[in-house]
Design a protein around this motif. Structure first.
Motif, PDB file in Angstrom:
ATOM      1  N   LEU A  55       6.213  15.028  12.884  1.00 20.67           N
ATOM      2  CA  LEU A  55       6.379  15.178  14.328  1.00 20.67           C
ATOM      3  C   LEU A  55       7.859  15.403  14.606  1.00 20.67           C
ATOM      4  CD1 LEU A  55       4.901  14.821  17.152  1.00 20.67           C
ATOM      5  CD2 LEU A  55       5.861  12.516  17.124  1.00 20.67           C
ATOM      6  N   GLU A  56       8.171  16.489  15.288  1.00 20.51           N
ATOM      7  CA  GLU A  56       9.571  16.818  15.531  1.00 20.51           C
ATOM      8  C   GLU A  56       9.690  17.655  16.799  1.00 20.51           C
ATOM      9  OE1 GLU A  56      10.769  18.918  12.056  1.00 20.51           O
ATOM     10  OE2 GLU A  56       9.505  20.666  12.451  1.00 20.51           O
ATOM     11  N   PRO A  57      10.871  17.678  17.411  1.00 21.17           N
ATOM     12  CA  PRO A  57      11.064  18.467  18.633  1.00 21.17           C
ATOM     13  C   PRO A  57      10.993  19.966  18.354  1.00 21.17           C
ATOM     14  CG  PRO A  57      12.779  16.804  18.395  1.00 21.17           C
ATOM     15  CD  PRO A  57      12.060  16.881  17.079  1.00 21.17           C
ATOM     16  N   PHE A  58      10.655  20.729  19.389  1.00 19.97           N
ATOM     17  CA  PHE A  58      10.758  22.181  19.339  1.00 19.97           C
ATOM     18  C   PHE A  58      12.181  22.589  19.708  1.00 19.97           C
ATOM     19  CE2 PHE A  58       6.166  21.830  20.434  1.00 19.97           C
ATOM     20  CZ  PHE A  58       5.661  22.484  19.323  1.00 19.97           C
ATOM     21  N   SER A  59      12.647  23.664  19.122  1.00 17.35           N
ATOM     22  CA  SER A  59      13.911  24.270  19.529  1.00 17.35           C
ATOM     23  C   SER A  59      13.581  25.562  20.262  1.00 17.35           C
ATOM     24  CB  SER A  59      14.795  24.560  18.306  1.00 17.35           C
ATOM     25  OG  SER A  59      15.989  25.193  18.700  1.00 17.35           O
ATOM     26  N   LEU A  60      13.883  25.616  21.569  1.00 20.55           N
ATOM     27  CA  LEU A  60      13.485  26.745  22.401  1.00 20.55           C
ATOM     28  C   LEU A  60      14.697  27.397  23.048  1.00 20.55           C
ATOM     29  CD1 LEU A  60      10.414  25.202  24.279  1.00 20.55           C
ATOM     30  CD2 LEU A  60      10.375  26.650  22.242  1.00 20.55           C
ATOM     31  N   HIS A  61      14.699  28.726  23.052  1.00 20.17           N
ATOM     32  CA  HIS A  61      15.727  29.480  23.765  1.00 20.17           C
ATOM     33  C   HIS A  61      15.523  29.261  25.272  1.00 20.17           C
ATOM     34  CE1 HIS A  61      17.924  32.955  25.358  1.00 20.17           C
ATOM     35  NE2 HIS A  61      18.590  32.960  24.201  1.00 20.17           N
ATOM     36  N   PRO A  62      16.575  29.225  26.071  1.00 24.79           N
ATOM     37  CA  PRO A  62      16.403  29.034  27.514  1.00 24.79           C
ATOM     38  C   PRO A  62      15.516  30.071  28.193  1.00 24.79           C
ATOM     39  CG  PRO A  62      18.677  28.650  26.908  1.00 24.79           C
ATOM     40  CD  PRO A  62      18.001  29.186  25.675  1.00 24.79           C
ATOM     41  N   SER A  63      15.351  31.229  27.571  1.00 24.77           N
ATOM     42  CA  SER A  63      14.495  32.253  28.175  1.00 24.77           C
ATOM     43  C   SER A  63      13.050  32.185  27.684  1.00 24.77           C
ATOM     44  CB  SER A  63      15.058  33.649  27.875  1.00 24.77           C
ATOM     45  OG  SER A  63      14.885  33.967  26.493  1.00 24.77           O
ATOM     46  N   THR A  64      12.700  31.172  26.898  1.00 29.06           N
ATOM     47  CA  THR A  64      11.340  31.090  26.360  1.00 29.06           C
ATOM     48  C   THR A  64      10.313  31.218  27.486  1.00 29.06           C
ATOM     49  OG1 THR A  64      12.088  29.734  24.519  1.00 29.06           O
ATOM     50  CG2 THR A  64       9.742  29.692  25.012  1.00 29.06           C
ATOM     51  N   ALA A  65       9.347  32.086  27.276  1.00 31.76           N
ATOM     52  CA  ALA A  65       8.440  32.521  28.350  1.00 31.76           C
ATOM     53  C   ALA A  65       7.721  31.376  29.050  1.00 31.76           C
ATOM     54  CB  ALA A  65       7.436  33.516  27.792  1.00 31.76           C
ATOM     55  N   VAL A  66       7.278  30.360  28.299  1.00 32.90           N
ATOM     56  CA  VAL A  66       6.516  29.282  28.926  1.00 32.90           C
ATOM     57  C   VAL A  66       7.332  28.553  29.984  1.00 32.90           C
ATOM     58  CG1 VAL A  66       7.147  27.499  27.231  1.00 32.90           C
ATOM     59  CG2 VAL A  66       4.966  27.341  28.465  1.00 32.90           C
ATOM     60  N   MET A 146      -1.182  25.156  23.349  1.00 32.42           N
ATOM     61  CA  MET A 146      -0.702  26.475  22.953  1.00 32.42           C
ATOM     62  C   MET A 146       0.227  26.980  24.041  1.00 32.42           C
ATOM     63  SD  MET A 146      -2.972  29.992  22.500  1.00 32.42           S
ATOM     64  CE  MET A 146      -4.169  29.244  21.397  1.00 32.42           C
ATOM     65  N   PHE A 147       1.342  27.604  23.644  1.00 30.97           N
ATOM     66  CA  PHE A 147       2.265  28.081  24.670  1.00 30.97           C
ATOM     67  C   PHE A 147       2.978  29.359  24.249  1.00 30.97           C
ATOM     68  CE2 PHE A 147       4.780  25.234  22.019  1.00 30.97           C
ATOM     69  CZ  PHE A 147       6.002  25.883  21.878  1.00 30.97           C
ATOM     70  N   ALA A 148       3.437  30.093  25.259  1.00 30.19           N
ATOM     71  CA  ALA A 148       4.180  31.334  25.046  1.00 30.19           C
ATOM     72  C   ALA A 148       5.582  30.982  24.547  1.00 30.19           C
ATOM     73  CB  ALA A 148       4.261  32.117  26.349  1.00 30.19           C
ATOM     74  N   ALA A 149       5.887  31.336  23.288  1.00 28.63           N
ATOM     75  CA  ALA A 149       7.145  30.918  22.653  1.00 28.63           C
ATOM     76  C   ALA A 149       8.140  32.063  22.498  1.00 28.63           C
ATOM     77  CB  ALA A 149       6.853  30.305  21.289  1.00 28.63           C
ATOM     78  N   GLU A 150       7.799  33.241  22.998  1.00 27.29           N
ATOM     79  CA  GLU A 150       8.723  34.378  22.880  1.00 27.29           C
ATOM     80  C   GLU A 150       9.894  34.214  23.842  1.00 27.29           C
ATOM     81  OE1 GLU A 150       8.777  39.268  23.314  1.00 27.29           O
ATOM     82  OE2 GLU A 150       6.926  38.149  23.685  1.00 27.29           O
ATOM     83  N   ALA A 151      11.090  34.542  23.378  1.00 27.61           N
ATOM     84  CA  ALA A 151      12.275  34.486  24.232  1.00 27.61           C
ATOM     85  C   ALA A 151      12.429  35.830  24.944  1.00 27.61           C
ATOM     86  CB  ALA A 151      13.515  34.181  23.395  1.00 27.61           C
ATOM     87  N   PHE A 152      12.086  35.858  26.219  1.00 25.56           N
ATOM     88  CA  PHE A 152      12.235  37.076  27.014  1.00 25.56           C
ATOM     89  C   PHE A 152      12.005  36.744  28.481  1.00 25.56           C
ATOM     90  CE2 PHE A 152       7.713  36.918  27.209  1.00 25.56           C
ATOM     91  CZ  PHE A 152       7.309  37.735  28.255  1.00 25.56           C
ATOM     92  N   LEU A 153      12.521  37.580  29.362  1.00 25.89           N
ATOM     93  CA  LEU A 153      12.243  37.485  30.791  1.00 25.89           C
ATOM     94  C   LEU A 153      11.525  38.757  31.203  1.00 25.89           C
ATOM     95  CD1 LEU A 153      15.593  35.987  32.179  1.00 25.89           C
ATOM     96  CD2 LEU A 153      13.460  34.800  31.626  1.00 25.89           C
ATOM     97  N   GLY A 154      10.317  38.623  31.657  1.00 29.31           N
ATOM     98  CA  GLY A 154       9.483  39.752  32.034  1.00 29.31           C
ATOM     99  C   GLY A 154       8.056  39.278  32.151  1.00 29.31           C
ATOM    100  N   VAL A 155       7.344  39.734  33.149  1.00 32.35           N
ATOM    101  CA  VAL A 155       5.998  39.232  33.406  1.00 32.35           C
ATOM    102  C   VAL A 155       4.989  40.037  32.602  1.00 32.35           C
ATOM    103  CG1 VAL A 155       4.304  38.661  35.178  1.00 32.35           C
ATOM    104  CG2 VAL A 155       6.737  38.520  35.698  1.00 32.35           C
ATOM    105  N   ARG A 156       4.709  39.549  31.409  1.00 31.00           N
ATOM    106  CA  ARG A 156       3.693  40.119  30.522  1.00 31.00           C
ATOM    107  C   ARG A 156       3.285  39.025  29.535  1.00 31.00           C
ATOM    108  NH1 ARG A 156       5.977  40.348  25.706  1.00 31.00           N
ATOM    109  NH2 ARG A 156       8.154  41.003  25.407  1.00 31.00           N
ATOM    110  N   PRO A 157       2.126  39.155  28.873  1.00 26.05           N
ATOM    111  CA  PRO A 157       1.751  38.169  27.866  1.00 26.05           C
ATOM    112  C   PRO A 157       2.774  38.129  26.728  1.00 26.05           C
ATOM    113  CG  PRO A 157      -0.152  39.462  28.511  1.00 26.05           C
ATOM    114  CD  PRO A 157       1.053  40.132  29.122  1.00 26.05           C
TER     115      PRO A 157
END
Length: 364
Positions: A55-66, A146-157
């Protein structure tokens, strides 16, 4: 597509004495087990990187879609230890199918049922010492998400998605247990609308419910009773995070029809068990006006809410702006209590599972 989750055991598990202290009074959602299951999806590789690790934390970019678009879903189910030490899941296949339906609604990739089941079973096996030996209604609560983990800004899956399963030992969700709760009828907030996300188990639904829950607590109530509009002419939908049931003097077990509400696993279980208790299951729209009048004239004799975390919770009173009324004698109803005991009896192996609902994970 494979469904094996490779186990890499944590080098820093919770000491036995500390775990025992937690299991003695775990609360709900406060302490977590030593491992988590995970997998990653991308368009080119599909589902891959299946594993059970520390069990460990996630490292997420500030722009991560979720974080920006709330593209996320989750489930909730439990593992139960039986008297012989074995560990079982209750109807996890239905959770897997609902998870897939939620994913479709939220534009997320479908996780195969075999992967869903394998990930949960692998995590429970890795963290078997965390499954409580019940002295009451303790269990291991399991949270796949389950979550959107892609780093991007834009309204798409998103084109990178993370699936994960965590678990926590748990006591009953409500401190009152089977003693009953009071509901607040909100005319300020609604939870869903036709064509919306009401039937999906997604985080946004629950985030939007927090203001309504605060409103209920401000009026001395435990949970919200949602209508499909903002006046008392609306139809009854759900009670907070639980499905609602009415028992009538005519021997009917009535629950609001599906469409804008969650298709609960416990809901389906109660409907299946109803005939054993001389009740006729009925799924139909119920207006709040009908509910109030039927409680007043005695047509509705018992009301309860049902969900994985809360099991069956009696509703003993309902309040709204300028009114309050009790259900029956304001004590938990006998048929509600009997149904509750049957559900728990099957889950904990105290009565025979004639429906094939239990799935063995560990033990004899």
């Amino acid at each position: 597509m494979g469904s094996a989750f490779r186990v890499v055991r944590s080098a820093h598990t919770t000491p036995e004495a500390e775990r025992a202290a937690i299991l003695a009074a775990p609360g709900f959602g406060r302490y977590f087990t030593d491992h988590m299951a995970s997998a990653v999806w991308t368009p080119d590789a599909g589902w891959h990187e299946r594993r059970v690790g520390a069990l460990e934390p996630f490292s997420l970019h500030p722009s991560t879609a979720v974080l920006h678009y709330a593209q996320e879903i989750f489930e909730g189910l439990k593992a139960y230890r039986h008297a012989d030490g074995s560990v079982w899941l209750f109807r996890p296949e239905r959770n897997a199918r609902r998870f897939a339906r939620s994913a479709e609604r939220m534009g997320l990739p479908r996780l195969p049922e075999a992967d869903f089941l394998a990930s949960i079973e692998a995590l429970v096996r890795a963290d078997e010492p965390w499954v409580p030996a019940p002295t009451g209604e303790e269990s291991l609560y399991i949270r796949p998400f389950m979550f959107a983990a892609e780093a991007f800004l834009g309204v798409r899956p998103a084109e990178r998605v993370v699936y994960c399963v965590i678990a926590c030992p748990a006591q009953p969700y409500f401190s009152s247990g089977a003693g009953g709760v009071t509901l607040w009828v909100s005319t300020t907030y609604t939870r869903a609308a036709k064509g919306g996300t009401g039937a999906a188990k997604c985080g946004g639904n629950y985030g939007a419910s927090l203001a309504a829950q605060t409103e209920a607590e401000r009026h001395g109530c435990d949970q919200v009773l949602y209508l499909d509009g903002t006046d008392e002419e609306g139809h009854v939908e759900e009670s907070g995070a639980m499905n609602l049931f009415l028992i009538t003097s005519r021997g009917e077990l009535v629950t609001p029809a599906l469409g804008t509400i969650l298709e609960g696993v416990t809901r389906d279980t109660v409907l299946a068990l109803a005939p054993e208790f001389g009740l006729t299951p009925v799924e139909r729209p119920v207006t709040f006006r009908e509910l109030r009048a039927s409680v007043t004239d005695g047509t509705v004799t018992e009301v309860f809410a049902a969900g994985t975390a809360a099991v069956l919770t009696p509703v003993t009173g309902i309040k709204g702006e300028g009114y309050a009324f009790t259900i029956g004698s304001s004590e938990p109803g006998k048929q509600t209590a009997a149904l509750r005991e049957r559900v728990l009896g099957i889950q904990y192996g105290r009565v025979e599972d004639t429906y094939g609902w239990l799935r063995r994970v560990l033990g004899p």
